[in-house]
Scaffold this motif. Sequence first.
Motif, PDB file in Angstrom:
ATOM      1  N   GLU A 130       0.829  -1.205   0.000  1.00 27.49           N
ATOM      2  CA  GLU A 130       0.000   0.000   0.000  1.00 27.49           C
ATOM      3  C   GLU A 130       0.868   1.262   0.000  1.00 27.49           C
ATOM      4  N   ASN A 131       1.966   1.215  -0.764  1.00 30.61           N
ATOM      5  CA  ASN A 131       2.870   2.361  -0.850  1.00 30.61           C
ATOM      6  C   ASN A 131       2.543   3.275  -2.031  1.00 30.61           C
ATOM      7  N   LEU A 132       1.527   2.925  -2.810  1.00 28.03           N
ATOM      8  CA  LEU A 132       1.206   3.703  -3.991  1.00 28.03           C
ATOM      9  C   LEU A 132       0.001   4.596  -3.737  1.00 28.03           C
ATOM     10  N   ASN A 133      -0.014   5.780  -4.386  1.00 32.48           N
ATOM     11  CA  ASN A 133      -1.251   6.561  -4.348  1.00 32.48           C
ATOM     12  C   ASN A 133      -2.230   5.953  -5.352  1.00 32.48           C
ATOM     13  N   SER A 134      -3.459   6.440  -5.373  1.00 29.82           N
ATOM     14  CA  SER A 134      -4.519   5.802  -6.174  1.00 29.82           C
ATOM     15  C   SER A 134      -4.204   5.774  -7.661  1.00 29.82           C
ATOM     16  N   ILE A 135      -3.590   6.849  -8.177  1.00 34.94           N
ATOM     17  CA  ILE A 135      -3.260   6.902  -9.604  1.00 34.94           C
ATOM     18  C   ILE A 135      -2.123   5.943  -9.929  1.00 34.94           C
ATOM     19  N   GLU A 136      -1.103   5.912  -9.089  1.00 33.00           N
ATOM     20  CA  GLU A 136      -0.005   4.966  -9.309  1.00 33.00           C
ATOM     21  C   GLU A 136      -0.527   3.539  -9.259  1.00 33.00           C
ATOM     22  N   GLU A 137      -1.452   3.281  -8.337  1.00 31.06           N
ATOM     23  CA  GLU A 137      -2.036   1.947  -8.225  1.00 31.06           C
ATOM     24  C   GLU A 137      -2.804   1.597  -9.499  1.00 31.06           C
ATOM     25  N   ALA A 138      -3.590   2.548 -10.014  1.00 28.96           N
ATOM     26  CA  ALA A 138      -4.347   2.327 -11.246  1.00 28.96           C
ATOM     27  C   ALA A 138      -3.408   2.053 -12.416  1.00 28.96           C
ATOM     28  N   MET A 139      -2.317   2.824 -12.502  1.00 24.87           N
ATOM     29  CA  MET A 139      -1.345   2.623 -13.577  1.00 24.87           C
ATOM     30  C   MET A 139      -0.637   1.274 -13.432  1.00 24.87           C
ATOM     31  N   ALA A 140      -0.438   0.851 -12.179  1.00 24.74           N
ATOM     32  CA  ALA A 140       0.182  -0.455 -11.934  1.00 24.74           C
ATOM     33  C   ALA A 140      -0.735  -1.573 -12.415  1.00 24.74           C
ATOM     34  N   PHE A 141      -2.036  -1.454 -12.114  1.00 26.74           N
ATOM     35  CA  PHE A 141      -3.000  -2.461 -12.568  1.00 26.74           C
ATOM     36  C   PHE A 141      -3.050  -2.495 -14.091  1.00 26.74           C
ATOM     37  N   GLU A 142      -3.031  -1.325 -14.706  1.00 27.11           N
ATOM     38  CA  GLU A 142      -3.067  -1.238 -16.167  1.00 27.11           C
ATOM     39  C   GLU A 142      -1.829  -1.903 -16.768  1.00 27.11           C
ATOM     40  N   ALA A 143      -0.664  -1.691 -16.124  1.00 24.58           N
ATOM     41  CA  ALA A 143       0.575  -2.305 -16.604  1.00 24.58           C
ATOM     42  C   ALA A 143       0.507  -3.827 -16.507  1.00 24.58           C
ATOM     43  N   LEU A 144      -0.072  -4.338 -15.418  1.00 23.14           N
ATOM     44  CA  LEU A 144      -0.222  -5.790 -15.271  1.00 23.14           C
ATOM     45  C   LEU A 144      -1.120  -6.357 -16.371  1.00 23.14           C
ATOM     46  N   MET A 145      -2.182  -5.626 -16.708  1.00 21.88           N
ATOM     47  CA  MET A 145      -3.105  -6.085 -17.754  1.00 21.88           C
ATOM     48  C   MET A 145      -2.446  -6.053 -19.127  1.00 21.88           C
ATOM     49  N   GLU A 146      -1.695  -4.982 -19.397  1.00 18.84           N
ATOM     50  CA  GLU A 146      -1.093  -4.822 -20.725  1.00 18.84           C
ATOM     51  C   GLU A 146       0.138  -5.696 -20.923  1.00 18.84           C
ATOM     52  N   ASN A 147       0.980  -5.813 -19.888  1.00 26.92           N
ATOM     53  CA  ASN A 147       2.241  -6.544 -20.024  1.00 26.92           C
ATOM     54  C   ASN A 147       2.090  -8.045 -19.815  1.00 26.92           C
ATOM     55  N   PHE A 148       1.107  -8.452 -19.018  1.00 34.20           N
ATOM     56  CA  PHE A 148       0.975  -9.873 -18.683  1.00 34.20           C
ATOM     57  C   PHE A 148      -0.372 -10.458 -19.063  1.00 34.20           C
ATOM     58  N   ASN A 149      -1.200  -9.640 -19.741  1.00 35.28           N
ATOM     59  CA  ASN A 149      -2.503 -10.096 -20.215  1.00 35.28           C
ATOM     60  C   ASN A 149      -3.364 -10.639 -19.065  1.00 35.28           C
ATOM     61  N   LEU A 150      -3.250 -10.000 -17.896  1.00 32.77           N
ATOM     62  CA  LEU A 150      -4.036 -10.423 -16.738  1.00 32.77           C
ATOM     63  C   LEU A 150      -5.405  -9.756 -16.766  1.00 32.77           C
TER      64      LEU A 150
END
Length: 298
Positions: A130-150
Amino acid sequence: MGKNTGLGKGLRALFPDEAVVTSQEDEVLEVDLEKLVFYVKTNNVRPNPKQPRKTFDRNKLEELGASIKEHGIVQPLVVKPETKGYTIIAGERRWRAANMIGLKEVPVIVKDLPPEEVLEIAIIENVQRENLNSIEEAMAFEALMENFNLTQGEIGIRIGKSRTAIANTLRLLKLPKTIQEQLAQGQITSGHARAILILEDPEKMEAFANEIIEKGMSVREAENRIKKMQTEGLAKPLQKKKEDNSGYIIEIQDALEKKFETKVHLSSRGKKGKIEFVYSSLEELDRLLEQLGYEKTN
C-alpha cells in the motif's frame, strides 16, 4: 590460497566482485542465493525505470533516513544484476533514503530474473505494501493487464483485492491529467475522484475538482453537490441499472477466485448456469480437486 573458487561464469555473475565464497578446501559452498545478503556500493544500484511508484514524499524519506541512521537497513533491497551494477526490483524507498543520508553501502539480495518478472514483482510488492497513491495503483494495474494479459479478477487474486476494487481503481485513469495529478498529490481523495467522474465532461470535471479543493469539500458534500447538479440538469443523471443478478454473480465469482486461487468463470441464463475452474497444469488440477473434496481412486 587462491581466489579461484571454481564458480562458473553464470553463477559468478550473480555475486558482487567483492564477494568470495569458499570453504577451507577452496571449494564452492552451497548457498541459497535468495537468502544470501551482500553489501554493495550504493552508487552501483539504480532504480527500475518501470517502477510503478512515481512520487516519493520527501518528509517520509527523511524519516526513513533517520531510522536507517539509527537501526540500519533492516530489510535488504532485492536487485537484479546488470552488465554494470544492479537494478532495484524491490526497495527503492530504502535506497533513496540511504542516498539522502550518504550511506556508502546497502544490503541486497540478488535475483537474476527476466524483465517481465522484475516488473510484476515491483508492481505487486508496491501494491501489497500500500505504498502507492490511487493513480499509481491504477497505472500499476493497467501495466499488469497490458504486459501480462491479466484480467481484473486475476490481478485481484494476486494482491488480495476484489474485482470491483480493481475496476473502481482503473476508472480513475479516465480523469483528466490535471485531476489525476491533484489526486496523486493528495489534494483530493479517490472518493472525490469517483464523484467527479459522474460529470463525464472534462471541463466540468476540472472545474468541479478545483471547487472541491477551494472550498475544502468532504466526499459527502461533493456527492450531494453532484446530486444537486443532476437535479438542475447541469450533470447527466445516473442511468438506472437493469434488475438482474449480475452483481451477485460477480460477487460469487470474486469469492471463488479468492478461495481457490485460480480463474473462475460463472455464467447464468435465467435460473440455470455453470461454473468453470481454470487450471494451467496437472499439479494445479490436483490442488483444485483436493480443495473440492475429490478423492482419487487407484
